[in-house]
Every structure is written in C-alpha cells, then in structure tokens.
Design a protein around this motif. Structure first.
Motif, short mmCIF file in Angstrom:
data_model
loop_
_atom_site.label_atom_id
_atom_site.label_comp_id
_atom_site.label_asym_id
_atom_site.label_seq_id
_atom_site.Cartn_x
_atom_site.Cartn_y
_atom_site.Cartn_z
N ARG A 52 51.85 36.92 41.81
CA ARG A 52 51.26 37.71 42.90
C ARG A 52 50.78 39.07 42.39
O ARG A 52 49.74 39.57 42.80
N TRP A 90 46.83 39.15 43.02
CA TRP A 90 46.35 39.91 44.17
C TRP A 90 46.48 41.42 43.99
O TRP A 90 45.62 42.18 44.43
N ASN A 121 48.83 31.44 48.48
CA ASN A 121 47.99 32.62 48.59
C ASN A 121 48.03 33.20 50.00
O ASN A 121 47.11 33.91 50.41
N PRO A 131 48.10 37.64 51.19
CA PRO A 131 47.85 38.15 49.84
C PRO A 131 47.87 39.67 49.72
O PRO A 131 48.08 40.20 48.63
#
Lengths: 314, 564
Positions: free
Chosen positions: B199, B203, B488, B491
């Motif tokens: 992550r 993102w 996802n 995000p």
C-alpha cells in the motif's frame, strides 16, 4: 423550518441520498427525518448486505436510532446468526441502545433490552456495549437504580468467565465484563446513591452540593455526576431570572471562600475558578469583575474550557 | 524538447523535469494543439516540441513520436517497464510562425499521471508514471520520460526529462506495524506486513508524487503483539485521590514469582492475603522469603506499619495493592505503583500525561515490562478511591479505540489519545522523527459512536498549546485493516491520515482533494486523490486557510521529511 420541511421526499429521490450516506463518505445524516418515508428506510435497511463494511452497518444503525425505527429492528436481529464479525454485531448493538435512548415508550425499551441481552449472549465482544448502559443519556439507565443491571452484568460475568479459556478474544471480553462488574458498576452505583442522597436534601443545601459537583470542588465519581450536575443547573436556571441570579451569587460565594477549601491544589483551583466564572458569565455576566473576566478569558485562551460546557439555557 | 508555454509569444519555458499532475484528469486539459490559457497556466502541463526543417506538411503523425517512461536500472542506465509505458503524441506545425518557429511542431498539452484510471480517462494526453510491482524499490520520482522521433534526415532524435525536480524532492519517513489479533501468533494480524508495505509503495507513492515527495520506511514493516501492559491512573478525570476509608486499588501482573508489600495502617495478615487474592495468610507468613519477617514478628497477629513482606504469586499472577493518600496526584500514585512493581523484578515507568481540556490535571500512565523489555500482562484492575480510578488499556486489533473529536468539548481526548493509543506508541514507537502507522482490524471512536477507517494525531500547532498532542502520540496513525489490505479498496485513506500528520491540517472543502473529509472508497477520476499546489480552503484553520498544501507539507512536516 424550511418551506417544504413537512413534505416527504419521494422514494426515488430518497434512495440515492440514503444509499450515498450508507456506502459513501458523507459524515452527516443527509436528509431531515421528516423528509424520508420511514417505511422506505426500513425497506432499504432490510436490503443491506450482512457482510457490508462495518462503517456502513454503523451508519445503518445510526439511522435506526436517528429516525426511531423500531420496525427496522427485526431485520437486524434476524441476521445476528449470520454475522461473522463481532464489529458488525456491535454496530447493531449501538443501534439498539441508541434507539432505546431515543424511544419514548416502554415497549420499545423492553424490546431493546431483550435484544441487547441476546447480543451479549451471542457475541463476546459486544460486552463493550455494557459501558453504554452507564451513560446518563441511555434510557436503560434506570436499570442501575433497580439493581437489574447488576444482576444482568453478573450473569454476563459468569458466562464470560466460563468462556475465557477458549481464545484471547474471549479472555479480553471476560476482562471487560469483570472490569464492568467489579470496578465501573460499583462506582456508578455509588454515584447513583450520592444522587439519591442529594435529591433528599433541603433545596438550599441540595443546590450548594450540586454546585460543588459542577465546579469540581467535590469530585467524587465525577465522570458519572458532573454532566448530571450541569443539566440540573441548566434546568434550575430556566425557572427564571431570580434563579439565575441566585446561582451566580452562590458561585461567587464559593469563589470568595476558596482559600478555606481543604486539599485544593493549584491545578484544582484553576479548574474550579474557570468553571465557576464560566457559569457566572452565563447566569449573570454583569457580576464578573474586570479581573475575573480577564482570568476567564485567559483560561479559555489556554483551551481550558470544560468539556461539558454549559449551553445557553432556554 | 519538453516545454510549457506559448511559442508565439516568446513565453516558452523549456522543461528539464516534469511534474506529476495534480489536477483532475478530465478537467482543464485543452485538447487542441494551439496555445490555451488553461493549458499554459498549469506548470505541470508539458508539450513536446520538434524542430524538423525538412519535414514539410502540417503534421507529424502520432506513430512517429514516442514518449516513454523509463526506470533506472542497477547499472545506472534507463530501462523500459514491462509492459512499456508509452504515449504516441501527434504534433502539429506551430501556426502564426514568428521568431523562427516556422519549422516547429508541437503536441497537445500532456500530463504525467500515476495511476491507470487517470491515464485511461484521457489516454491521448496522459502518460503513466507509476510504481512497479515487480521492482517495488523503483520510485516514481526516480523515473525519466524520454521522447523519441526519427527526423526527416533519418536521424533519431531523443530528449529526456526527469519525473519530478530532483533538486527539490523529499522523502516522508514512515514506520508500519501490524497489530496481531492473537499474542505471539505470527500472521494473525488483519493484514500481512507485505500487504501494508505494498500500500505504501503503490498508493502512498502515487499520491505524494504530486507533491514531489515519496515515502521511506525507516524499518521493515513488522507485526506487534497487542500490549496489555499499560495502566492509567485517573484516565477519565485527571483527579487526585480522595483518600476515603479503605480506598484500596489493585491490579494483577501475570507471570512473576511475587512482589514486595509494605504494611499500612489497618492491615492484618488476613486482609493482606485477601487483597492479594492469596489463599491464606499462612501462605504469606510461612513463605521462605519472609523468614526475616517471621524472626522479627513471631506473633502473626502483631505486624507493624512499614513492615515489608514478600507476597508470592497465586494462580500465576501477583497483585499490586496500594492505598493512595488524600491529594495524591495521578502521577504520584503512578510512581508509587511503579516502585511496587519494580520489587517484582520488572521494569516500570510512570508517565505524566497532559491535561485533557477541561480536566484539572493530566492522568498518568504506568508502563510495565520485563527487565529485557518484553511485554507483561496486566489484568483485573479495581479502585475503591472515589475519585482516582485505574484502567488497563485492553488493546485489541478489533474495535481498537481512538480518541473522538465528537465528544463534548470537541477535542476532549485528542491531545492524549486513548489509553489504547498510548499503549501502542509507548511500547512500539522508537522516535518521533517519522509518521508511525499501526494497522488494526477495525477502528472505533472511544465514545463508541462510530467506526472509522483511520485516525491520526495531528500536531495542531494552530490551536492553543493545551489542545496539542504530546509526544509520543504526535504524528501517529491508526488504520483499519480494510485500508491496508491486499485489495485496492480505500486507497487514499492512509495517505489522507498521514496528510493530517504531515501538513498539520484538518479537512479540505474540495471533494477531489486528498484531505477532504472522508476519502473516496475507490479509485476514480473524480476521487479524493489530488494534492493541489495552489491554495485550498480548509475547515477550522482560521487565518491559516486557504493554504498551499505542498508548501504546508514541507514546512509543517519538516520533522518527518528528509532530502532525497
């Protein structure tokens, strides 16, 4: 009131608004209670996926309480056995307790109590909700006075004790119930006893005692009593100007006698002065001297306002 | 070459680096070839300019001009992504030729974007510069854009520009911890450390590349046990002790052999045994470690204030019993408890907390650990003092409690967090020079009002000092598992919470901004994922708003940033 406040929104208009609230990002209830047909809300909540995100379920729960929809309870309760996650269960428990708090009739409160009992029996971590029962705003609060909450909680403790060997989560759940029964409940009960004792005093003495609780000179069981004292003062002040002036004078007398208070350290004194002056400002602002006003302004500037700030009466 | 401006006005700016766009992809991107005020106004826009005197005609076909994003290879060269990240850009002869521009051809305005949704929204004008899941170490801001064109002379012309301004990039220092559901059970957290790390690599990079910044983990993400070794004195009130009659307080410690106890007024061996939940007073009196006591006090009915006794563990745990005196502050009590705990061979530290706004003084934490720093378990706390309470932080990954802004008073617990938040940071936070992230299963306000996806502790330098959080809570975040898992979904939530910590801001009014209240749950062109580098209005910021988020990030976040 807005011109069309009383007109219900059509279902087709309400649907996207409510769904956006349930699944989206808005943090406030998007439509006014009177604008959505309650039956339509019940239908929408019934359509919710049992595995929806906790946030969504909580929002649904909030709607149940906010719109006072006892008819929406059965679908929630019916899904209890399908609920794999305790957090979902807690969402529903919140709904139930919230609804009980907002409900105006004994039947709904009784339904809420039964539902809550069922929740606790089925979902160990729902014991977190026990603490809600001690909040003064819940309609279940009277259970304290009758002892029914203690009986209920002690039964829960026995159940949790029996389960606590099964998992870490069960051990923590047992800890929470034990804490509730052994620590929180006695304190709440003692606070209730103090309230009853104060309620039986002569009006003049009663007012002085409650003022001392409000200002923090008496801090026994503060977390259970201070909010109560605030609302008592507000109710009293709403009776008229004479009552407001009386309160302001009483508070000034407390301020004048502060040096004789035993065991009040610097922090406690500053706290007391802030609250007393804040209340005088509300009840009779003309009574504040320039020095007192400066003291109060400085305290508020430091961010030392009380967390249960007095609101304007009436 | 790359430029941005109007070739006809002499207002050209040749670009040596290209910024990641922070505008909504479908907004304000003119699709004509001529100059346009909207196109020129945004410094993140760029065009390709080709000077080919022999080309003739008005157009260079898109197939002839290739833009490609390249990544740095280990040997210092540039390598293509697989699949390649390319854009074919048609160019047209600059009209109204002046000042020698008659042989120049230019593309439309183009943008660099960091995710495929934005790229697909305008594939003719957006070039993807994204992370690479096969090489997660490659930064977006280390990539390079190369344009290639075969001129009419047959020569291959190329030009390159960096993604981002290499001289003005920052790294945001982060630490990631996944809180386990079950103590000591690896993998029992709501997400894996790999998922949480991904992550950040994906993102977090995508978002903060817009601000010329990228995350850097100060250490590999780890799993941590839910601590139950912190107990708070007067957590809800900051109250001194009343010292009322028989105001004993007690908690238990698991896994120790015993503890020393000093006799107080009113004690008998029976009462001492009862308070410590030891089966009988003889168990204490006859214990070998109390041989000296027995010698001094041969009559067990005659013990004296100040006598020291060893209390053996019973049922695998030992009680810490204490009688606070009237007027003892929370810190006084916590220190006294610490001294007693230390007699069990444990490390115990007392911490003074800041006063919660509205409380007369702060509560105090007592953190107990084994001498080697490992966790111990505290349980079953009770206080019979009418004002001073005890509360163990029962940290659980599910329903992790965080401070609520909703409580009466607005910021009732923001400055001290919840006991659970403090338990995490007091155990696992090593320094305050980075943003600390704890991933739990679900996050809930401490007033039990609602579940949230994440929470952060904002510096709040724009508020009165009493409302600001104290170390080590400062710049810590608490994220629900569904924001850091292998999907996802959600995000932007962690970048958002982190943004509070770094930029020191509340919420932006614009719903396409990263700092809006409640980020979008899914990636879309209109999602809340933009970090505009122009002024944005923020709620509750008074004179500090509107403000430029990029400037703010660099100034307010200096403590957690480092140069590239």
């Amino acid at each position: 009131m807005q011109p069309n406040d009383h007109l219900p929104l059509g279902d087709e208009v309400a649907r996207p608004l409510v769904l956006e609230y349930l699944h989206g990002d808005a943090y406030t209830v998007p439509v006014m209670p009177k604008l959505v047909r309650p039956g339509f809300l019940v239908e929408l909540l019934g359509e919710l996926d049992a595995k929806a995100e906790p946030q969504t379920l909580w929002r649904a729960a909030e709607l149940v309480g906010y719109y006072h929809l006892p008819a929406a309870l059965p679908p929630f309760l019916a899904r209890l056995d399908d609920t794999p996650r305790d957090s979902d269960c807690l969402s529903r428990a919140t709904a139930i307790v919230t609804m009980a708090a907002w409900a105006g009739d004994d039947a709904t409160r009784a339904l809420a109590r039964d539902a809550f009992d069922q929740l606790l029996l089925r979902h160990p971590s729902a014991v977190e909700m026990l603490s809600l029962l001690l909040q003064p705003w819940t309609a279940l609060g009277p259970a304290l006075a009758t002892g029914s909450l203690r009986r209920f909680a002690e039964r829960q403790r026995d159940i949790r004790e029996a389960q606590k060997g099964s998992s870490e989560q069960a051990r923590i759940a047992a800890q929470r119930v034990r804490r509730f029964v052994e620590n929180d409940l006695p304190r709440a009960e003692a606070a209730m006893a103090l309230r009853r004792e104060i309620a039986g005093l002569e009006p003049e003495v009663q007012r002085q005692r409650i003022l001392r609780i409000y200002t923090g000179l008496d801090r026994a069981y503060t977390s259970y009593l201070q909010r109560w004292s605030t609302y008592w003062l507000l109710d009293y002040s709403r009776a008229g100007q004479a009552q407001r002036l009386r309160l302001a004078r009483d508070l000034q007398r407390q301020l004048d006698g502060i040096d004789a208070e035993p065991g009040l350290d610097k922090d406690g004194r500053r706290f007391f002065e802030t609250r007393a002056l804040r209340a005088i400002e509300l009840f009779n602002p003309k009574q504040l001297t320039p020095d007192q006003q400066t003291l109060l302004d400085e305290a508020l500037e430091r961010g030392q306002d009380d967390p249960i700030s007095i609101v304007q009466p009436g | 070459m790359f430029d941005n401006g109007d070739a006809n006005t002499g207002n050209d700016r040749t670009l040596t680096f290209l910024n990641v766009s922070n505008l909504v992809t479908t907004d304000n991107l003119p699709n004509g070839f001529g100059p346009d005020p909207d196109g020129t106004a945004d410094p993140d826009h760029f065009k390709i300019e080709i000077d080919d005197t022999g080309k003739g005609g008005g157009t260079i076909a898109a197939a002839e001009v290739t833009l490609e994003v390249l990544k740095p290879a280990a040997d210092g060269s540039l390598a293509a992504f697989n699949p390649p990240r390319r854009l074919q850009a048609e160019c047209r002869r600059v009209s109204g030729a002046t000042g020698g521009t008659e042989n120049k051809y230019r593309s439309r305005y183009l943008r660099l974007v960091t995710d495929s949704v934005d790229q697909a929204a305008n594939a003719d004008q957006c070039l993807l510069t994204d992370w690479d899941s096969t090489e997660p170490a490659i930064e977006i801001l280390d990539q390079v854009v190369r344009v290639t064109y075969v001129a009419s002379t047959g020569a291959t012309l190329t030009a390159e520009a960096d993604v981002g301004d290499r001289a003005d990039q920052r790294r945001i220092k982060l630490a990631l911890h996944v809180v386990r559901q079950n103590t000591g059970v690896a993998g029992s957290g709501p997400v894996t450390t790999a998922q949480a790390t991904t992550r950040v690599h994906s993102w977090y990079r995508r978002l903060y590349a817009q601000a010329g910044a990228a995350p850097r983990l100060v250490a590999a993400a780890d799993e941590v046990d839910p601590p139950r070794n912190l107990i708070v004195v007067s957590d809800n009130s900051g109250d001194n002790a009343t010292g009322n009659a028989d105001n004993w307080m007690r908690f238990f410690i698991r896994g120790v052999a015993g503890i020393q106890y000093r006799v107080v007024a009113g004690d008998t061996l029976s009462r001492i045994a009862q308070r410590h939940e030891v089966a009988s007073w003889q168990t204490i009196y006859q214990h070998p470690r109390n041989a000296g006591f027995r010698a001094n006090r041969p009559d067990p009915n005659r013990i004296y204030v100040g006598d020291d006794l060893f209390i053996p563990a019973a049922g695998g745990r030992v009680a810490v019993v204490y009688y606070p005196a009237a007027g003892d502050t929370p810190m006084t009590t916590a220190q006294a408890l610490a001294q007693r705990v230390q007699t069990a061979g444990l490390d115990a530290q007392a911490f003074q907390n800041a006063a919660r706004p509205g409380d007369p003084r702060g509560s105090a934490d007592l953190l107990v650990r084994q001498a080697d720093g490992s966790l111990v378990t505290l349980e079953d706390e009770t206080s019979r003092d009418t004002t001073q309470d005890l509360r163990i932080a029962l940290v659980t990954a599910t329903d992790f409690l965080v401070s609520s802004h909703n409580a009466a008073g607005g910021f009732a617990t923001h400055n001290i967090g919840t006991a659970e938040q403090r338990a995490l940071v007091r155990n696992y936070r090593s320094a305050n020079d980075h943003v600390e992230c704890f991933v739990v299963d679900t996050v809930r306000y401490d007033d039990l009002s609602t579940y949230i996806r994440g929470r952060s502790v904002i510096p709040m330098m724009f508020r009165p000092a009493a409302e600001r959080p104290v170390l080590p809570l400062l710049r810590s975040t608490y994220m629900a598992g569904n924001t850091m898992d292998g999907s996802n979904n959600n995000p932007f939530t962690f970048p958002h919470e982190s943004g509070h910590c770094i930029m020191d801001v509340y919420h932006a009014g614009n719903n396409r901004q990263l700092m809006r209240s409640g980020t979008s749950g899914a990636n879309a062109v209109n999602a809340s994922k933009r970090i505009y580098d122009s002024n944005v209005a923020f709620a509750g910021m008074g004179g500090a708003s509107p403000l430029n988020q990029v400037t703010r990030l660099r100034a307010s976040g200096a403590a957690v940033l480092e140069n590239w």
